[in-house]
Design a protein around this motif. Sequence first.
Motif, PDB file in Angstrom:
ATOM      1  N   THR A   1     -88.335 -26.442 -38.974  1.00  0.00           N
ATOM      2  CA  THR A   1     -88.622 -27.867 -39.069  1.00  0.00           C
ATOM      3  C   THR A   1     -88.949 -28.393 -37.676  1.00  0.00           C
ATOM      4  O   THR A   1     -88.403 -27.920 -36.676  1.00  0.00           O
ATOM      5  CB  THR A   1     -87.436 -28.649 -39.645  1.00  0.00           C
ATOM      6  OG1 THR A   1     -86.240 -28.297 -38.928  1.00  0.00           O
ATOM      7  CG2 THR A   1     -87.242 -28.332 -41.113  1.00  0.00           C
ATOM      8  N   ASP A   2     -89.832 -29.402 -37.621  1.00  0.00           N
ATOM      9  CA  ASP A   2     -90.087 -30.046 -36.342  1.00  0.00           C
ATOM     10  C   ASP A   2     -89.037 -31.125 -36.113  1.00  0.00           C
ATOM     11  O   ASP A   2     -88.081 -31.258 -36.899  1.00  0.00           O
ATOM     12  CB  ASP A   2     -91.526 -30.575 -36.277  1.00  0.00           C
ATOM     13  CG  ASP A   2     -91.796 -31.740 -37.234  1.00  0.00           C
ATOM     14  OD1 ASP A   2     -90.852 -32.235 -37.899  1.00  0.00           O
ATOM     15  OD2 ASP A   2     -92.962 -32.161 -37.326  1.00  0.00           O
TER      16      ASP A   2
ATOM     17  N   TYR B   1     -92.578 -26.232 -41.464  1.00  0.00           N
ATOM     18  CA  TYR B   1     -93.700 -25.376 -41.112  1.00  0.00           C
ATOM     19  C   TYR B   1     -93.307 -23.931 -41.386  1.00  0.00           C
ATOM     20  O   TYR B   1     -92.119 -23.581 -41.333  1.00  0.00           O
ATOM     21  CB  TYR B   1     -94.059 -25.522 -39.632  1.00  0.00           C
ATOM     22  CG  TYR B   1     -94.662 -26.860 -39.270  1.00  0.00           C
ATOM     23  CD1 TYR B   1     -96.025 -26.988 -39.028  1.00  0.00           C
ATOM     24  CD2 TYR B   1     -93.863 -27.997 -39.165  1.00  0.00           C
ATOM     25  CE1 TYR B   1     -96.583 -28.216 -38.685  1.00  0.00           C
ATOM     26  CE2 TYR B   1     -94.407 -29.233 -38.830  1.00  0.00           C
ATOM     27  CZ  TYR B   1     -95.770 -29.337 -38.593  1.00  0.00           C
ATOM     28  OH  TYR B   1     -96.315 -30.544 -38.264  1.00  0.00           O
ATOM     29  N   ILE B   2     -94.324 -23.116 -41.683  1.00  0.00           N
ATOM     30  CA  ILE B   2     -94.059 -21.695 -41.863  1.00  0.00           C
ATOM     31  C   ILE B   2     -94.905 -20.899 -40.884  1.00  0.00           C
ATOM     32  O   ILE B   2     -95.991 -21.313 -40.480  1.00  0.00           O
ATOM     33  CB  ILE B   2     -94.311 -21.225 -43.315  1.00  0.00           C
ATOM     34  CG1 ILE B   2     -95.811 -21.195 -43.631  1.00  0.00           C
ATOM     35  CG2 ILE B   2     -93.571 -22.089 -44.305  1.00  0.00           C
ATOM     36  CD1 ILE B   2     -96.100 -20.519 -44.957  1.00  0.00           C
ATOM     37  N   CYS B   3     -94.370 -19.776 -40.505  1.00  0.00           N
ATOM     38  CA  CYS B   3     -95.051 -18.841 -39.621  1.00  0.00           C
ATOM     39  C   CYS B   3     -95.373 -17.592 -40.427  1.00  0.00           C
ATOM     40  O   CYS B   3     -94.491 -17.011 -41.066  1.00  0.00           O
ATOM     41  CB  CYS B   3     -94.147 -18.508 -38.446  1.00  0.00           C
ATOM     42  SG  CYS B   3     -94.716 -17.167 -37.409  1.00  0.00           S
TER      43      CYS B   3
ATOM     44  N   ILE C   1     -99.931 -20.434 -38.359  1.00  0.00           N
ATOM     45  CA  ILE C   1     -98.928 -21.454 -38.620  1.00  0.00           C
ATOM     46  C   ILE C   1     -99.464 -22.420 -39.680  1.00  0.00           C
ATOM     47  O   ILE C   1    -100.620 -22.849 -39.610  1.00  0.00           O
ATOM     48  CB  ILE C   1     -98.599 -22.235 -37.325  1.00  0.00           C
ATOM     49  CG1 ILE C   1     -97.950 -21.291 -36.300  1.00  0.00           C
ATOM     50  CG2 ILE C   1     -97.680 -23.418 -37.616  1.00  0.00           C
ATOM     51  CD1 ILE C   1     -97.834 -21.913 -34.912  1.00  0.00           C
ATOM     52  N   PHE C   2     -98.603 -22.765 -40.645  1.00  0.00           N
ATOM     53  CA  PHE C   2     -98.969 -23.668 -41.725  1.00  0.00           C
ATOM     54  C   PHE C   2     -97.932 -24.789 -41.816  1.00  0.00           C
ATOM     55  O   PHE C   2     -96.746 -24.571 -41.567  1.00  0.00           O
ATOM     56  CB  PHE C   2     -99.005 -22.945 -43.070  1.00  0.00           C
ATOM     57  CG  PHE C   2    -100.037 -21.868 -43.184  1.00  0.00           C
ATOM     58  CD1 PHE C   2    -101.210 -22.084 -43.900  1.00  0.00           C
ATOM     59  CD2 PHE C   2     -99.852 -20.634 -42.591  1.00  0.00           C
ATOM     60  CE1 PHE C   2    -102.165 -21.081 -44.021  1.00  0.00           C
ATOM     61  CE2 PHE C   2    -100.800 -19.626 -42.696  1.00  0.00           C
ATOM     62  CZ  PHE C   2    -101.962 -19.849 -43.417  1.00  0.00           C
ATOM     63  N   LYS C   3     -98.402 -25.978 -42.217  1.00  0.00           N
ATOM     64  CA  LYS C   3     -97.489 -27.077 -42.521  1.00  0.00           C
ATOM     65  C   LYS C   3     -97.371 -27.214 -44.032  1.00  0.00           C
ATOM     66  O   LYS C   3     -98.372 -27.130 -44.753  1.00  0.00           O
ATOM     67  CB  LYS C   3     -98.000 -28.387 -41.928  1.00  0.00           C
ATOM     68  CG  LYS C   3     -97.049 -29.564 -42.161  1.00  0.00           C
ATOM     69  CD  LYS C   3     -97.599 -30.856 -41.568  1.00  0.00           C
ATOM     70  CE  LYS C   3     -96.638 -32.016 -41.824  1.00  0.00           C
ATOM     71  NZ  LYS C   3     -97.149 -33.295 -41.288  1.00  0.00           N
TER      72      LYS C   3
ATOM     73  N   ASN D   1     -88.328 -30.319 -27.594  1.00  0.00           N
ATOM     74  CA  ASN D   1     -87.803 -31.671 -27.758  1.00  0.00           C
ATOM     75  C   ASN D   1     -88.863 -32.761 -27.614  1.00  0.00           C
ATOM     76  O   ASN D   1     -88.545 -33.946 -27.724  1.00  0.00           O
ATOM     77  CB  ASN D   1     -86.630 -31.923 -26.807  1.00  0.00           C
ATOM     78  CG  ASN D   1     -87.008 -31.810 -25.342  1.00  0.00           C
ATOM     79  OD1 ASN D   1     -88.185 -31.697 -24.982  1.00  0.00           O
ATOM     80  ND2 ASN D   1     -86.010 -31.826 -24.478  1.00  0.00           N
ATOM     81  N   GLU D   2     -90.112 -32.368 -27.379  1.00  0.00           N
ATOM     82  CA  GLU D   2     -91.231 -33.308 -27.426  1.00  0.00           C
ATOM     83  C   GLU D   2     -92.153 -32.987 -28.599  1.00  0.00           C
ATOM     84  O   GLU D   2     -93.277 -33.484 -28.671  1.00  0.00           O
ATOM     85  CB  GLU D   2     -92.003 -33.274 -26.106  1.00  0.00           C
ATOM     86  CG  GLU D   2     -91.190 -33.791 -24.919  1.00  0.00           C
ATOM     87  CD  GLU D   2     -91.983 -33.805 -23.631  1.00  0.00           C
ATOM     88  OE1 GLU D   2     -93.030 -33.121 -23.545  1.00  0.00           O
ATOM     89  OE2 GLU D   2     -91.557 -34.504 -22.702  1.00  0.00           O
ATOM     90  N   ASN D   3     -91.671 -32.157 -29.491  1.00  0.00           N
ATOM     91  CA  ASN D   3     -92.377 -31.747 -30.708  1.00  0.00           C
ATOM     92  C   ASN D   3     -93.610 -30.891 -30.425  1.00  0.00           C
ATOM     93  O   ASN D   3     -94.561 -30.873 -31.204  1.00  0.00           O
ATOM     94  CB  ASN D   3     -92.771 -32.941 -31.571  1.00  0.00           C
ATOM     95  CG  ASN D   3     -92.578 -32.649 -33.063  1.00  0.00           C
ATOM     96  OD1 ASN D   3     -91.770 -31.801 -33.445  1.00  0.00           O
ATOM     97  ND2 ASN D   3     -93.313 -33.341 -33.898  1.00  0.00           N
ATOM     98  N   ASN D   4     -93.593 -30.168 -29.315  1.00  0.00           N
ATOM     99  CA  ASN D   4     -94.647 -29.201 -29.021  1.00  0.00           C
ATOM    100  C   ASN D   4     -94.349 -27.884 -29.723  1.00  0.00           C
ATOM    101  O   ASN D   4     -93.184 -27.474 -29.842  1.00  0.00           O
ATOM    102  CB  ASN D   4     -94.752 -28.951 -27.515  1.00  0.00           C
ATOM    103  CG  ASN D   4     -95.138 -30.195 -26.753  1.00  0.00           C
ATOM    104  OD1 ASN D   4     -96.037 -30.926 -27.156  1.00  0.00           O
ATOM    105  ND2 ASN D   4     -94.439 -30.460 -25.655  1.00  0.00           N
ATOM    106  N   ILE D   5     -95.388 -27.210 -30.156  1.00  0.00           N
ATOM    107  CA  ILE D   5     -95.242 -25.920 -30.826  1.00  0.00           C
ATOM    108  C   ILE D   5     -94.795 -24.851 -29.832  1.00  0.00           C
ATOM    109  O   ILE D   5     -95.369 -24.696 -28.752  1.00  0.00           O
ATOM    110  CB  ILE D   5     -96.564 -25.504 -31.490  1.00  0.00           C
ATOM    111  CG1 ILE D   5     -96.878 -26.406 -32.682  1.00  0.00           C
ATOM    112  CG2 ILE D   5     -96.516 -24.042 -31.935  1.00  0.00           C
ATOM    113  CD1 ILE D   5     -98.250 -26.158 -33.292  1.00  0.00           C
TER     114      ILE D   5
END
Length: 286
Positions: A217-218, A224-226, A231-233, A257-261
Amino acid sequence: MQILLLLASAVFIKAAVIEKNKEEIKCDGIIIGDVYHDIEILKTDIDRPYLLAVDYSTNTVYFSYSLNKDDDIFKTAYVNLNTKEFAELQGINNGFAQTVDQKSHEIYIGGSSGIYKYNHKTKTGKHIGAKGNDIWNIYFKDILYYSTFPDQFLYTLINGESSRFKELEDTKVDQFVIDNEDIMFFTNATGLFGQKKGSQDAIKYKESSEGIRGLTTDINGNVYICTADGIFKIEKATVSLDKVLDIDDAFGLAFDNENNIVYSDATKLVRLKPNKYKTCEIENQS
C-alpha cells in the motif's frame, strides 16, 4: 525456507523511447503519468531483494534477500533512504518478511522461527510469537497479520497469542495487504482477490497469481502489486489492474514517506523521484 522465484540474467529498466514522425524521445529517467522521474540507485549487488516495507518515521526500507543463489537462506536488511546507510539485522533467524506499525514505528520481522519485534535504535530483535512457524508474509494494520509456509494459513497475533483469521479460515493465503477501506487483498494459486473485513464475499481481480511477487500500500492506503514485468495499481471501481510502470524482473515494491516508488529487481534497490525541472529530449532523425 523454500521459495519459487524466477531468476533472470538480464536486469534493466526500460527507459522511455518513443518514435514519432522521425523524432525520437529519449529519457535518462522514467516517465510515470506524464511526470519525469529520476532513477536513484539505492543498493546494488544483492540477490533478489524481497518483501519491502518502509518505516515512514525514519524513511528506512526493510527487505529480505537471498544469501546464496543455490539455497533458501535469507537475511533481513535495511537501507536508510536519506543517507543510503545499509546494514543487516542481527538476532533474527532467517529473516524473510517485514512490516511496520506506522503509528508506533515498530518493525516486525517474520523468519523461519516465528515473529520478531525489531528495535532500530538498539539494533536488536526480540522474539514475540508464532514460535516454530515458518513465516511467509506479514502485515500490520491495527493488529499484526501473518501467513505461514507451507500451509499458507492466515493468522493474527495479539498479545503474543496466534489465532486463525476467521474470515479466510478455509482459504489459502499467499501475499496479502489491507487497504484504506479495510479490504484485504490477497493471492493464492487461484488468483488475486479483494475481500472486505467482516465479509465472506471475495471479488476476483485476476484469474491467476502467477508472476505476482508482492502486494503493498502507498501512504494513502491504495494497493499496488509487483509482478515479474512491472508495477500495477488496483482499481476497485472497475475491478481491474492499471499498469503504472514496466520493469524487467521486478521483485519487490514499497513507497517512501513522500509516496515515491521504491522497488527492487533481481540485483538492486531503486527509488523513483519526480523531478519537475527535467524532461525528455527530442532528437530529430535524418
